[in-house]
Design an enzyme around this catalytic site. Structure first.
Site, PDB file in Angstrom:
ATOM      1  N   ALA A  29      18.108 -16.674  49.430  1.00  0.00           N
ATOM      2  CA  ALA A  29      19.331 -16.577  48.627  1.00  0.00           C
ATOM      3  C   ALA A  29      19.201 -17.381  47.341  1.00  0.00           C
ATOM      4  O   ALA A  29      20.186 -17.847  46.789  1.00  0.00           O
ATOM      5  CB  ALA A  29      20.536 -17.071  49.437  1.00  0.00           C
ATOM      6  N   GLY A  30      17.961 -17.521  46.855  1.00  0.00           N
ATOM      7  CA  GLY A  30      17.719 -18.275  45.627  1.00  0.00           C
ATOM      8  C   GLY A  30      17.865 -17.421  44.385  1.00  0.00           C
ATOM      9  O   GLY A  30      18.335 -16.278  44.435  1.00  0.00           O
TER      10      GLY A  30
ATOM     11  N   SER B  20       3.507 -16.168  30.791  1.00  0.00           N
ATOM     12  CA  SER B  20       4.097 -15.653  32.028  1.00  0.00           C
ATOM     13  C   SER B  20       3.561 -14.266  32.369  1.00  0.00           C
ATOM     14  O   SER B  20       3.098 -13.530  31.496  1.00  0.00           O
ATOM     15  CB  SER B  20       5.627 -15.582  31.901  1.00  0.00           C
ATOM     16  OG  SER B  20       6.172 -16.860  31.710  1.00  0.00           O
TER      17      SER B  20
ATOM     18  N   THR C 145       5.493 -23.237  40.496  1.00  0.00           N
ATOM     19  CA  THR C 145       6.277 -22.007  40.582  1.00  0.00           C
ATOM     20  C   THR C 145       5.465 -20.942  41.320  1.00  0.00           C
ATOM     21  O   THR C 145       4.357 -21.206  41.784  1.00  0.00           O
ATOM     22  CB  THR C 145       6.646 -21.485  39.174  1.00  0.00           C
ATOM     23  OG1 THR C 145       5.458 -20.926  38.560  1.00  0.00           O
ATOM     24  CG2 THR C 145       7.188 -22.601  38.291  1.00  0.00           C
ATOM     25  N   CYS C 146       5.998 -19.733  41.391  1.00  0.00           N
ATOM     26  CA  CYS C 146       5.280 -18.639  42.055  1.00  0.00           C
ATOM     27  C   CYS C 146       3.939 -18.362  41.388  1.00  0.00           C
ATOM     28  O   CYS C 146       2.962 -18.035  42.052  1.00  0.00           O
ATOM     29  CB  CYS C 146       6.111 -17.365  42.009  1.00  0.00           C
ATOM     30  SG  CYS C 146       7.675 -17.456  42.878  1.00  0.00           S
ATOM     31  N   ASN C 147       3.910 -18.491  40.066  1.00  0.00           N
ATOM     32  CA  ASN C 147       2.727 -18.069  39.321  1.00  0.00           C
ATOM     33  C   ASN C 147       1.864 -19.204  38.812  1.00  0.00           C
ATOM     34  O   ASN C 147       0.797 -18.950  38.245  1.00  0.00           O
ATOM     35  CB  ASN C 147       3.144 -17.203  38.118  1.00  0.00           C
ATOM     36  CG  ASN C 147       3.590 -15.831  38.560  1.00  0.00           C
ATOM     37  OD1 ASN C 147       3.076 -15.301  39.534  1.00  0.00           O
ATOM     38  ND2 ASN C 147       4.555 -15.263  37.866  1.00  0.00           N
TER      39      ASN C 147
ATOM     40  N   THR D 213      12.568 -15.601  30.756  1.00  0.00           N
ATOM     41  CA  THR D 213      13.303 -16.851  30.516  1.00  0.00           C
ATOM     42  C   THR D 213      13.388 -17.755  31.741  1.00  0.00           C
ATOM     43  O   THR D 213      13.752 -18.922  31.612  1.00  0.00           O
ATOM     44  CB  THR D 213      14.733 -16.532  30.043  1.00  0.00           C
ATOM     45  OG1 THR D 213      15.395 -15.722  31.039  1.00  0.00           O
ATOM     46  CG2 THR D 213      14.715 -15.767  28.729  1.00  0.00           C
TER      47      THR D 213
ATOM     48  N   GLN E  68      12.754 -23.442  35.171  1.00  0.00           N
ATOM     49  CA  GLN E  68      11.837 -24.106  36.103  1.00  0.00           C
ATOM     50  C   GLN E  68      11.221 -25.356  35.470  1.00  0.00           C
ATOM     51  O   GLN E  68      11.040 -26.380  36.135  1.00  0.00           O
ATOM     52  CB  GLN E  68      10.747 -23.122  36.538  1.00  0.00           C
ATOM     53  CG  GLN E  68      11.284 -21.988  37.391  1.00  0.00           C
ATOM     54  CD  GLN E  68      10.300 -20.842  37.556  1.00  0.00           C
ATOM     55  OE1 GLN E  68       9.461 -20.590  36.685  1.00  0.00           O
ATOM     56  NE2 GLN E  68      10.387 -20.130  38.671  1.00  0.00           N
TER      57      GLN E  68
END
Length: 433
Positions: free
Chosen positions: A200-201, A119, A55-57, A125, A130
């Site tokens: 556009a996610g 997170s 994921t991003c993090n 959430t 994910q």
């Protein structure tokens, strides 16, 4: 059984490290298969379980293996080797940022991640969705089994209890909300700003909704697929906002029209370079532009930050705003941790119960074999005219003798060291009480 979690996240690694080990969604299933084969190594007959959460993090790998053949630290070392080699990162560069956890600590980590405790946005959430997507990918390539599947089933169950029984997510500031606050610090009221969203996610959808609530002068979406942009922009049709959708190839000639640009795509390389922003600033006559990069790997070249009047913020830069108020929710964190600790105990209790299932089935199979043999004997005797009651009596004695043979034999053949343990077990099983 061995369970391992290994990876990097926003707590341990800066964004330039995280983006180098991130795996694009379209490559995830191939990576799962490659990782599984790498973990087998010379143990080609073994089948370790694997899941990748990118994921991003965070970029995390979960592994499980049920075989004593693996030496200590084997899974951990092979997983780290794969992560570095897969993304062409030197091991000495990556190692300072790596964390790992084994057995119950790995289980606890999975529960904390799923519950939003690990997170950047405490209690958020989105991570749960994910994780479910990560499990779906692993399941589709057959990388799940008797340990990771129940692990993540329990993760989702624990997360549900945490969210239902604590206020962990109450009053938290999301990435979308933090982006709005950041823009308001620079421009003041949003009503005078034109805002462009690239992508556009899900994350862009969340951000667009937050910005739309502030009634900006204009909202536009630029995406490779215009149809997806149109679907997203329709959600604002009832807000009386000026809207526009255009393809990503038109971005260079339209960038200067927007005061705020929020980007989150799945591109493996930056899509907005320094030259494009320089041109936009010139056309804007040096009016400031705010650029918010929520993507990992990043969508903007980091050198843009050096340009005057270009305010570039990465997902890590939003951390300070997101963390505001976290200290006020420490009691909620404590309550959530207690739920997670109970969940870890329950998970291992479930595994222990499942571990006896093969033994139970084996006993049942033996019983069925004895039953079949004695029934066949009894049927032949009755067909030959023997007294049914005598036949039944012989069958009962034969079945009893067969079931008594194994424990009696074990007692007679046991060593002095095991005798007392066998006596206690057999006495408990065959107690007349």
């Amino acid at each position: 059984m061995q369970i391992l979690n290994l990876g990097v996240n926003h707590h341990t690694a800066p964004i330039d490290i995280r983006e180098r080990v991130a795996i694009a969604p379209e490559h995830l299933q191939d990576s799962l298969l490659d990782l599984r084969n790498h973990l087998k190594g010379k143990y080609s007959d073994l089948t370790p379980e694997v899941t990748i959460l990118s994921t991003c993090n965070r970029m995390e790998i979960y592994c499980a293996a049920n075989d004593a053949t693996y030496p200590d630290h084997y899974l951990e070392e092979r997983t780290f080797d794969w992560l570095a080699a897969q993304n062409n990162v030197h091991q000495h560069e990556l190692r300072p940022y790596i964390y790992s956890a084994k057995e119950s600590d790995a289980v606890k980590h999975a529960f904390r991640v799923g519950s939003g405790l690990d997170s950047m946005v405490l209690g958020e959430t989105q991570i749960l969705g994910q994780m479910k997507k990560a499990i779906e990918n692993a399941n589709q390539v057959g990388a799940l089994g008797a340990y990771l599947k129940p692990l993540f089933d329990k993760t989702f169950s624990v997360a549900k209890v945490v969210r239902g029984n604590t206020q962990i997510g109450a009053h938290s500031v999301s990435m979308a909300g933090a982006s709005v606050k950041l823009v308001e610090r620079i421009f003041g009221k949003m009503s005078q700003c034109s805002v462009l969203f690239i992508g556009a996610g899900e994350m862009i959808g969340l951000c667009a909704n937050h910005f739309a609530g502030k009634n900006p002068k204009k909202i536009a979406i630029s995406n490779r697929t215009v149809d997806r942009g149109n679907d997203l922009i329709k959600t604002f049709s009832d807000k009386n906002l000026q809207t526009e959708v255009f393809p990503l190839v038109d971005l260079p000639k339209q960038l200067h029209e927007y005061d705020v640009v929020v980007s989150c795509t799945a591109s493996s390389l930056p899509i907005i370079g320094m030259g494009m922003v320089k041109t936009a600033l010139k056309a804007r006559q040096s009016r400031p532009i705010v650029l918010i990069d929520l993507a990992v790997p990043r969508d903007f070249e980091p050198e843009i930050k050096s340009l005057k009047n270009a305010y570039l913020y990465s997902i890590d830069d939003l951390g300070e705003i997101v963390s505001a108020g976290k200290a006020n929710r420490q009691d909620c964190i404590g309550d959530a941790e207690k739920i997670i600790e109970r969940g870890v105990i329950e998970f291992y209790e479930t595994l222990e119960k499942r571990a006896v299932v093969p033994i139970i089935k084996s006993i049942q199979n033996v019983g069925e074999q004895y039953q079949k043999i004695e029934l066949e004997k009894a049927s032949r005797r009755i067909a030959n005219g023997d007294d049914p009651m005598v036949v039944l009596s012989h069958m009962a004695i034969a079945l009893a003798n067969k079931f008594m043979h194994a424990p009696i034999h074990a007692l007679k053949q046991s060593s002095d060291a095991n005798l007392e343990e066998y006596k206690q077990i057999i006495s408990k099983i065959y107690s007349s009480k």
